[in-house]
Design a protein around this motif. Structure first.
Motif, short mmCIF file in Angstrom:
data_model
loop_
_atom_site.label_atom_id
_atom_site.label_comp_id
_atom_site.label_asym_id
_atom_site.label_seq_id
_atom_site.Cartn_x
_atom_site.Cartn_y
_atom_site.Cartn_z
N LEU A 33 0.85 -1.24 -0.10
CA LEU A 33 0.09 -0.09 0.21
C LEU A 33 0.94 1.28 0.02
CD1 LEU A 33 -2.66 -0.91 2.27
CD2 LEU A 33 -3.06 -0.59 0.01
N GLU A 34 2.10 1.12 0.68
CA GLU A 34 2.78 2.51 0.77
C GLU A 34 3.53 2.63 -0.54
OE1 GLU A 34 3.89 4.71 3.04
OE2 GLU A 34 2.24 3.96 4.14
N LYS A 77 0.90 4.32 -2.84
CA LYS A 77 0.61 5.42 -2.39
C LYS A 77 1.67 6.39 -2.92
CE LYS A 77 -1.97 4.70 1.79
NZ LYS A 77 -2.09 5.14 3.42
N ARG A 78 2.69 5.98 -3.02
CA ARG A 78 4.16 6.67 -3.31
C ARG A 78 4.03 6.81 -4.83
NH1 ARG A 78 8.86 3.73 -1.67
NH2 ARG A 78 7.50 2.84 -0.06
N GLY A 106 1.02 9.00 -5.63
CA GLY A 106 1.65 10.41 -5.19
C GLY A 106 2.15 10.99 -6.40
#
Length: 150
Positions: free
Chosen positions: A134-135, A138-139, A142
């Protein structure tokens, strides 16, 4: 005279059936003397010698009875010893089985605890992998949003 002998024989014989059933010491003594006389086929040298022989036979028979009783008692004693031995052996086997069952139960508890720990660690590892994914997403998203807006 013959009539007197018949009367004496009749008077020495028991008169009733209840007298026939009783076999007393005098009867035993009389029969033993008769048996000894038949066996020896001679008259005893003296009454004392005959009494000694009869007493010896009586003691011998009595000792035979005692020896038989002793053998029977020994068999019963051995039987009791065997029962005690079997009981002790059975108690030892039961103790051995109890210890083995306790050991098996302890191993099962340890295996269950190890399996629970492994499951927990696997769930934590899976959760970390999901969080890391998930990180990363998101990155990446993003960076796309920042690149698209700029």
């Amino acid at each position: 005279q013959q009539q007197q002998q018949q009367q004496q024989q009749q008077s020495t014989r028991p008169s009733s059936a209840s007298d026939d059933d009783f076999y007393g010491f005098s009867d035993l003594f009389r029969d033993t003397v008769k048996d000894r006389l038949k066996a020896n086929r001679t008259k005893p040298a003296s009454a004392w010698e005959e009494l000694g022989a009869i007493g010896g036979d009586f003691v011998s028979g009595f000792l035979d009875v005692l020896e038989e009783d002793a053998r029977q008692l020994e068999k019963e004693t051995l039987s009791a010893d065997d029962m005690i031995s079997n009981t002790e052996r059975k108690a030892k086997m039961e103790e051995k089985y109890r210890r083995e069952a306790e050991e098996a139960a302890r191993r099962a508890e340890e295996a269950a605890a190890a399996a629970a720990k492994a499951k927990e660690e696997a769930e934590q590892r899976a959760q970390r992998e999901i969080d890391d994914m998930l990180e990363d997403l998101k990155r990446k998203l993003g960076n796309r949003d920042g690149a698209a807006s700029g």
